[in-house]
Design an enzyme around this catalytic site. Structure first.
Site, mmCIF file in Angstrom:
data_model
loop_
_atom_site.group_PDB
_atom_site.id
_atom_site.type_symbol
_atom_site.label_atom_id
_atom_site.label_comp_id
_atom_site.label_asym_id
_atom_site.label_seq_id
_atom_site.Cartn_x
_atom_site.Cartn_y
_atom_site.Cartn_z
ATOM 1 N N PRO A 1 -2.845 0.612 8.657
ATOM 2 C CA PRO A 1 -2.121 1.855 8.422
ATOM 3 C C PRO A 1 -2.486 2.901 9.477
ATOM 4 O O PRO A 1 -3.641 2.996 9.889
ATOM 5 C CB PRO A 1 -2.617 2.305 7.042
ATOM 6 N N GLU A 2 -1.490 3.651 9.934
ATOM 7 C CA GLU A 2 -1.707 4.709 10.921
ATOM 8 C C GLU A 2 -1.201 6.023 10.325
ATOM 9 O O GLU A 2 -0.911 6.100 9.132
ATOM 10 C CB GLU A 2 -0.982 4.361 12.227
#
Ligand SMILES: [Zn+2]
Length: 283
Positions: A10-11
């Site tokens: 996840p970013e």
């Protein structure tokens, strides 16, 4: 053409989506109990202290900084969560038994529960006074209005590092990881290996607006479920359907060429060799 699922994390857009969607469920809620099923998910303080100090606390705020989620509590402490590779925070209705891979359970005073589900167990939590106790230094937030083309120009100046490696360095810019760095560089038509300091003013301007556009569009699509990422209600995001190069090895670029992959500082990097030239590109 398939999306390759190896080591996707996840970013910024995924963490921002979780923050946005979790907010209505948790703000103003009091934590009635905490159950830690995998001790090593809790980094600080001890598991016993973590449970003791969180119990009866009210959640007063939820924010994102870089890839960190920051829950503010009514005693002034902060619960920091980093999802790392496979972490997810899922809202469950009353009395829901923790399913497989749930590492920490937070019970709230309206009867709902928050499950921290984490297949690979790399996700981490801290209960601290301040985010600075956990993170030494984070660069500016790329979606804030004070992140201008001039900010980016200062960051790239005098840095010989490949532009791809610079974009994913959290101490320089917060929140961008492998996927969105590749997407932004493609959108700006910049080769990932180009030394940062060699970017022209025009390339910096293009990259700056590409970073904002790519992140904003991904938030609009509720993040990318290329791997295990899920939104708090268990739904997937759809940002990956818009990817032009990231994890699309062999896929068609709109120029007619094929998406390629190189390794930049040990990170798999997707790009279009025709659109993103190392030398002799467009002026
Ligand atoms: Zn192309």
């Amino acid at each position: 053409m398939t999306i390759q699922r190896k080591r996707i994390r996840p970013e910024l857009p995924e963490v921002e989506t979780i923050k946005n969607e979790l907010t209505p469920y948790v703000i103003g809620r009091r934590i009635t109990s905490v159950n830690v099923l995998w001790d090593r998910s809790v980094r600080q303080p001890s598991v016993d202290e973590f449970k003791k100090q969180l119990t009866r606390r009210k959640i007063t705020g939820l924010a994102r900084r870089g890839k960190y989620l920051v829950f503010s509590l009514d005693d002034g402490n902060k619960l920091i969560v980093h999802l790392r590779m496979t972490g997810a925070l899922l809202v469950k209705p009353k009395g829901c038994e923790p399913e497989k891979y749930v590492r920490v359970v937070f019970c709230l005073d309206d009867g709902s529960v928050i499950h921290f589900r984490d297949l690979r167990k790399f996700g981490k939590m801290w209960l601290v006074k301040d985010l600075d106790e956990v993170v030494q230094k984070l660069g500016p937030e790329p979606l804030k209005s004070d992140f201008t083309a001039a900010t980016l120009a200062k960051i790239v100046a005098d840095r010989q590092t490949p532009i791809k490696a610079l974009l994913v360095d959290q101490a320089l810019i917060a929140g961008i990881g492998n996927m969105y760095a590749d997407e932004a560089l493609y959108a700006a038509r910049i080769h990932p290996l180009l030394p940062a300091r060699s970017l022209t003013k025009e390339e910096i301007r293009r990259l700056h607006s590409a970073i904002k556009n790519v992140l904003q569009a991904a938030i609009g699509n509720k993040g990318a479920s290329t791997s295990t990422y899920l939104r708090p209600d268990g739904q997937k995001g759809s940002a990956h359907y818009e990817f032009k190069v990231a994890h699309r090895l062999g896929g068609k670029c709109e120029c007619g060429g094929e998406v390629g992959r190189i390794v930049v500082r040990q990170r798999g990097t997707y790009y279009c060799p025709r659109c993103q030239k190392l030398t002799g590109g467009e002026a």
